[in-house]
Design a protein around this motif. Structure first.
Motif, PDB file in Angstrom:
ATOM      1  N   VAL A 177      64.664  17.419  43.095  1.00 61.03           N
ATOM      2  CA  VAL A 177      63.777  17.520  41.946  1.00 61.03           C
ATOM      3  C   VAL A 177      64.218  16.597  40.816  1.00 61.03           C
ATOM      4  N   PHE A 178      65.529  16.403  40.679  1.00 62.30           N
ATOM      5  CA  PHE A 178      66.024  15.621  39.554  1.00 62.30           C
ATOM      6  C   PHE A 178      67.374  15.017  39.906  1.00 62.30           C
ATOM      7  N   ILE A 179      67.632  13.821  39.405  1.00 65.91           N
ATOM      8  CA  ILE A 179      68.927  13.164  39.564  1.00 65.91           C
ATOM      9  C   ILE A 179      69.436  12.783  38.181  1.00 65.91           C
ATOM     10  N   GLY A 180      70.629  13.249  37.836  1.00 67.92           N
ATOM     11  CA  GLY A 180      71.211  12.956  36.534  1.00 67.92           C
ATOM     12  C   GLY A 180      71.905  14.179  35.978  1.00 67.92           C
ATOM     13  N   SER A 181      72.513  14.063  34.811  1.00 67.84           N
ATOM     14  CA  SER A 181      73.217  15.182  34.190  1.00 67.84           C
ATOM     15  C   SER A 181      72.252  16.324  33.911  1.00 67.84           C
ATOM     16  N   LEU A 182      72.672  17.529  34.253  1.00 68.50           N
ATOM     17  CA  LEU A 182      71.803  18.686  34.128  1.00 68.50           C
ATOM     18  C   LEU A 182      71.605  19.040  32.663  1.00 68.50           C
ATOM     19  N   ASN A 183      70.323  19.297  32.317  1.00 69.21           N
ATOM     20  CA  ASN A 183      69.989  19.652  30.950  1.00 69.21           C
ATOM     21  C   ASN A 183      68.719  20.498  30.997  1.00 69.21           C
ATOM     22  N   ALA A 184      68.713  21.566  30.232  1.00 67.14           N
ATOM     23  CA  ALA A 184      67.583  22.498  30.275  1.00 67.14           C
ATOM     24  C   ALA A 184      66.268  21.832  29.880  1.00 67.14           C
ATOM     25  N   SER A 185      66.314  20.803  29.055  1.00 66.04           N
ATOM     26  CA  SER A 185      65.095  20.131  28.618  1.00 66.04           C
ATOM     27  C   SER A 185      64.613  19.100  29.630  1.00 66.04           C
ATOM     28  N   ILE A 186      65.476  18.718  30.569  1.00 73.48           N
ATOM     29  CA  ILE A 186      65.115  17.697  31.556  1.00 73.48           C
ATOM     30  C   ILE A 186      64.646  18.329  32.864  1.00 73.48           C
ATOM     31  N   VAL A 187      65.392  19.329  33.351  1.00 72.05           N
ATOM     32  CA  VAL A 187      64.965  20.019  34.572  1.00 72.05           C
ATOM     33  C   VAL A 187      63.875  21.003  34.180  1.00 72.05           C
ATOM     34  N   HIS A 188      62.641  20.549  34.250  1.00 72.46           N
ATOM     35  CA  HIS A 188      61.517  21.354  33.774  1.00 72.46           C
ATOM     36  C   HIS A 188      61.023  22.274  34.899  1.00 72.46           C
ATOM     37  N   PRO A 189      60.744  23.540  34.575  1.00 77.88           N
ATOM     38  CA  PRO A 189      60.226  24.466  35.599  1.00 77.88           C
ATOM     39  C   PRO A 189      58.974  23.959  36.293  1.00 77.88           C
ATOM     40  N   ARG A 190      58.180  23.172  35.588  1.00 78.22           N
ATOM     41  CA  ARG A 190      56.963  22.632  36.182  1.00 78.22           C
ATOM     42  C   ARG A 190      57.270  21.845  37.447  1.00 78.22           C
ATOM     43  N   GLU A 191      58.335  21.038  37.397  1.00 78.38           N
ATOM     44  CA  GLU A 191      58.694  20.219  38.553  1.00 78.38           C
ATOM     45  C   GLU A 191      59.224  21.072  39.698  1.00 78.38           C
ATOM     46  N   VAL A 192      59.914  22.145  39.356  1.00 77.29           N
ATOM     47  CA  VAL A 192      60.484  23.031  40.379  1.00 77.29           C
ATOM     48  C   VAL A 192      59.397  23.849  41.062  1.00 77.29           C
ATOM     49  N   TYR A 193      58.484  24.396  40.266  1.00 74.67           N
ATOM     50  CA  TYR A 193      57.514  25.344  40.816  1.00 74.67           C
ATOM     51  C   TYR A 193      56.248  24.696  41.345  1.00 74.67           C
ATOM     52  N   ARG A 194      56.020  23.440  40.996  1.00 76.03           N
ATOM     53  CA  ARG A 194      54.850  22.758  41.562  1.00 76.03           C
ATOM     54  C   ARG A 194      54.904  22.763  43.088  1.00 76.03           C
ATOM     55  N   THR A 242      69.385  27.961  34.771  1.00 73.00           N
ATOM     56  CA  THR A 242      69.178  29.062  35.714  1.00 73.00           C
ATOM     57  C   THR A 242      68.336  30.166  35.087  1.00 73.00           C
ATOM     58  N   ARG A 243      68.697  30.581  33.894  1.00 79.24           N
ATOM     59  CA  ARG A 243      67.965  31.663  33.230  1.00 79.24           C
ATOM     60  C   ARG A 243      66.507  31.282  32.977  1.00 79.24           C
ATOM     61  N   ARG A 244      66.308  30.035  32.586  1.00 81.74           N
ATOM     62  CA  ARG A 244      64.939  29.573  32.320  1.00 81.74           C
ATOM     63  C   ARG A 244      64.099  29.580  33.593  1.00 81.74           C
ATOM     64  N   LEU A 245      64.669  29.118  34.679  1.00 83.44           N
ATOM     65  CA  LEU A 245      63.938  29.092  35.949  1.00 83.44           C
ATOM     66  C   LEU A 245      63.658  30.494  36.466  1.00 83.44           C
ATOM     67  N   VAL A 246      64.606  31.393  36.294  1.00 83.86           N
ATOM     68  CA  VAL A 246      64.414  32.782  36.732  1.00 83.86           C
ATOM     69  C   VAL A 246      63.249  33.426  35.978  1.00 83.86           C
ATOM     70  N   GLU A 247      63.194  33.225  34.667  1.00 81.88           N
ATOM     71  CA  GLU A 247      62.120  33.807  33.861  1.00 81.88           C
ATOM     72  C   GLU A 247      60.750  33.255  34.270  1.00 81.88           C
ATOM     73  N   CYS A 248      60.685  31.948  34.487  1.00 82.47           N
ATOM     74  CA  CYS A 248      59.422  31.336  34.919  1.00 82.47           C
ATOM     75  C   CYS A 248      59.022  31.828  36.305  1.00 82.47           C
ATOM     76  N   GLY A 249      60.009  31.999  37.169  1.00 84.67           N
ATOM     77  CA  GLY A 249      59.725  32.498  38.513  1.00 84.67           C
ATOM     78  C   GLY A 249      59.124  33.889  38.500  1.00 84.67           C
ATOM     79  N   LYS A 250      59.576  34.730  37.578  1.00 85.77           N
ATOM     80  CA  LYS A 250      59.018  36.084  37.465  1.00 85.77           C
ATOM     81  C   LYS A 250      57.547  36.041  37.085  1.00 85.77           C
ATOM     82  N   LEU A 251      57.191  35.121  36.217  1.00 81.59           N
ATOM     83  CA  LEU A 251      55.793  34.989  35.801  1.00 81.59           C
ATOM     84  C   LEU A 251      54.913  34.487  36.935  1.00 81.59           C
ATOM     85  N   LEU A 252      55.464  33.601  37.769  1.00 84.97           N
ATOM     86  CA  LEU A 252      54.682  32.983  38.846  1.00 84.97           C
ATOM     87  C   LEU A 252      54.761  33.750  40.159  1.00 84.97           C
ATOM     88  N   GLY A 253      55.658  34.732  40.234  1.00 92.15           N
ATOM     89  CA  GLY A 253      55.799  35.499  41.472  1.00 92.15           C
ATOM     90  C   GLY A 253      56.584  34.786  42.541  1.00 92.15           C
TER      91      GLY A 253
END
Length: 241
Positions: free
Chosen positions: A159-176, A207-218
């Motif tokens: 999904v992403f290459i580079g230093s991990l950052n909450a503003s860069i690893v967007h849930p949209r890219e993960v959950y699409r 991690t926390r941000r992705l978990v919260e988004c995952g709960k909303l999307l099922g």
């Protein structure tokens, strides 16, 4: 097995050929597939869609009908040769190749078998799945494995290459991709090139941000596993998932 072919000739002098414009719109192959899907098309319709056009004397529907008559339906058409197809009046090399390619694709689909899928039931399973691939990377890679209801991996994507950052690893890219694949759950992985898999503050925030988004999307985030040099840390085991 030799193809069983019976010769069918076009009698264009005794009656005019029906053109596609003479067919009611709802019965035309293209409109039928748009409105109802391919399953509602006849064999004649499907062949007409492959051929796309007829000749000066034959509509594409009439040409498709003659092909089916000559090969007695689909049974022998699947074994047809280029020479047999081009012997039909109105079928040139291009149309024959289109039909051959379609028949071959159908055969391959019919014989296709899904390979045994990897099952991930624990952090150790997840780490084993990506360790050899990710431990030697010189840059951080964020990878997601998308799972079905049986915890089988149905797709893996960087999904992403580079230093991990909450503003860069967007849930949209993960959950699409999760939604596209109808995934029941997913597991996130990323590597620490230093070899030390100790999670950083950014790792935990992502991690926390992705978990919260995952709960909303099922779509459940089963784990976020950080890969080091033959070592790993499961954020699920740390209580962050």
């Amino acid at each position: 097995m030799p193809t069983k072919v019976k010769q069918v000739t076009s009698n264009t002098t005794s009656r005019p050929s029906l053109t596609i414009k003479d067919v009611p719109i709802s019965e035309r192959p293209r409109e039928r597939i748009l409105q109802h899907g391919a399953t509602h098309c006849t064999n004649q319709d499907l062949i007409a869609l492959i051929l796309r056009s007829g000749t000066k004397t034959d509509s594409v529907l009439h040409l498709s009908q003659r092909i089916l008559q000559q090969f007695e339906g689909l049974q022998y058409l699947q074994h047809a040769t280029l020479e047999e197809l081009t012997s039909i009046n109105g079928i040139g090399e291009t149309k024959a190749i289109q039909l051959l390619a379609t028949c071959e694709l159908g055969k391959r689909i019919a014989t296709f078998r899904v390979q045994d899928r990897v099952v991930i039931r624990s952090p150790q399973d997840g780490a084993n799945y990506v360790m050899q691939e990710m431990k030697a990377l010189h840059q951080e890679h964020f990878v997601c494995a998308y799972l079905n209801t049986k915890n089988q991996v149905i797709h893996k994507q960087t999904v992403f290459i580079g230093s991990l950052n909450a503003s860069i690893v967007h849930p949209r890219e993960v959950y699409r991709e999760a939604l596209r694949r109808s995934s029941a759950s997913l597991i996130c992985f990323h590597n620490h090139p230093s070899g030390d898999p100790t999670p950083s503050r950014e790792d935990i925030e992502v991690t926390r941000r992705l978990v919260e988004c995952g709960k909303l999307l099922g779509v459940e985030v089963l784990d976020h596993i950080i890969i080091g040099d033959e070592r790993y840390v499961s954020l699920k085991e740390k209580g962050y998932c």
